[in-house]
Design an enzyme around this catalytic site. Structure first.
Site, mmCIF file in Angstrom:
data_model
loop_
_atom_site.group_PDB
_atom_site.id
_atom_site.type_symbol
_atom_site.label_atom_id
_atom_site.label_comp_id
_atom_site.label_asym_id
_atom_site.label_seq_id
_atom_site.Cartn_x
_atom_site.Cartn_y
_atom_site.Cartn_z
ATOM 1 C CG HIS A 1 -47.015 10.491 -11.572
ATOM 2 N ND1 HIS A 1 -47.321 9.171 -11.343
ATOM 3 C CD2 HIS A 1 -46.903 10.635 -12.920
ATOM 4 C CE1 HIS A 1 -47.397 8.539 -12.508
ATOM 5 N NE2 HIS A 1 -47.141 9.399 -13.477
ATOM 6 C CG ASN B 1 -48.243 7.720 -4.618
ATOM 7 O OD1 ASN B 1 -48.351 8.820 -5.121
ATOM 8 N ND2 ASN B 1 -48.363 6.595 -5.323
#
Length: 363
Positions: free
Chosen positions: A209, A240
């Site tokens: 994201h 991440n």
């Protein structure tokens, strides 16, 4: 002759159980909405978001945009053979961290309005009032996409967002929106088409994201939109789930502490990057950035800016090690951040040293 009128014999009726009379239900509902409005200190956005979520739960009154925005691509994503974005616990820890931070210290046009009306200071600098103030300039040939929670510019060739921009307000990072019920889906708003969830299958990369789901916990609809593939870039799993996740949590903690921030984030893209994908060639960025701006107008005006530039790889370094002048991020990306500011102010903020920014934000 006088006739006495006949009266119908009165009958006695009894009521069993509790019944509300007249407009009592309407009055109670009115008091509930007033209480909800007062609970959010006069701010309308969370009340509207609450009503939208109630409508979504009841399945009534949905707009055509809502229906077409979610239904066509609702097929489940692969879950057994691809590097997943397993970060559901991160939003909870971020909310807890934000709460600790608060106790420790007392784009659309629609997005700009949301930011303008909800700032805790209640006052804006003139440059903040300009339409699309938050959006970077540069790469204007790429597709501009506007969603309820964020705005982005998408590179349909490299299948990555160039940048994602949004205001992050304190109340938005708390709530009951559940990311575990959502799925990554193609973005129907991107004319040139986005990457597919299956492009990440067996790639070894997470679907990272840019505007994280944890920034929209106050609304299930905005949480759902954060899973559009236009908001996703390939990220090394331990990046991440490690340092990038830590940075997202830090930004939320600052937003909770300060009442609201402006966030611009994205990958550093260039031609010749390695790619992944089955249906598309999705570029794998070397690095990612975040640029954060805080503005408060009042008796004691305060404007702060900070930039982060991180390699797309695991790291045990402190977040402070990744602080860089915003001008360095502009050179790496070809973007111009917050260019509607007065030139002298913009130049001063973007040329600040790491030590200056660290002392302003972390200390």
């Amino acid at each position: 002759m006088f006739f006495r009128p006949k009266f119908r014999t009165s009958q006695r009726y009894t009521r069993r159980g509790f019944r509300l009379r007249g407009n009592t239900l309407i009055i109670l509902f009115g008091f509930f909405m007033v209480g909800l409005f007062l609970h959010y200190k006069g701010r309308t956005e969370p009340v509207v978001a609450f009503w939208n979520d109630v409508r979504s739960l009841l399945g009534i009154g949905r707009s055509t945009h809502e229906r077409t925005g979610t239904n066509p691509y609702k097929a489940p994503e692969p879950t057994t053979d691809e590097a997943s974005d397993d970060r559901s616990s991160g939003t909870d820890s971020a909310e807890s961290e934000a709460s600790d931070s608060q106790s420790g210290s007392s784009e659309s046009t629609g997005t700009a309005t949301r930011s303008s009306e909800q700032r805790t200071s209640g006052k804006l600098f003139d440059f903040e009032k300009q339409v699309d103030f938050i959006l970077p300039s540069g790469h204007d040939d790429d597709e501009l996409v506007r969603h309820d929670g964020y705005t982005l510019r998408y590179d349909t060739d490299l299948k990555n967002p160039l940048w994602v921009a949004y205001p992050l307000l304190a109340y938005e990072i708390t709530g009951d929106a559940d990311r575990d019920t959502e799925r990554f889906v193609p973005d129907p708003a991107v004319d040139g088409g986005t990457a597919l969830p299956s492009d990440y299958t067996k790639s070894g990369y997470d679907r990272g994201h840019q505007a994280p789901a944890g920034d929209f916990k106050f609304s299930q609809q905005l949480t759902r939109q954060s899973f559009f593939m236009s908001n996703i870039s390939p990220q090394a799993p331990q990046f991440n789930r490690g340092i990038w996740k830590s940075l997202e949590e830090q930004v939320r903690a600052w937003a909770f502490r300060d009442g609201g921030l402006y966030v611009v984030t994205g990958p550093v893209l260039r031609k010749g990057l390695p790619t992944i994908g089955r249906a598309n060639e999705v570029a794998v960025p070397d690095s990612f950035y975040k640029v954060i701006l805080y503005c408060r107008k009042g008796a004691s005006p305060d404007i702060r800016m900070i930039g982060f530039l991180l390699k797309n790889e695991p790291s045990d370094e402190s977040l402070k090690a990744f602080v860089v002048p915003v001008s360095s991020i502009e050179q790496a990306t070809g973007l111009d951040f917050f260019d509607k500011m007065p030139d002298d102010l913009e130049r001063r903020l973007k040329m600040q040293s790491r030590s200056q920014m660290v002392s302003q934000w972390f200390d």
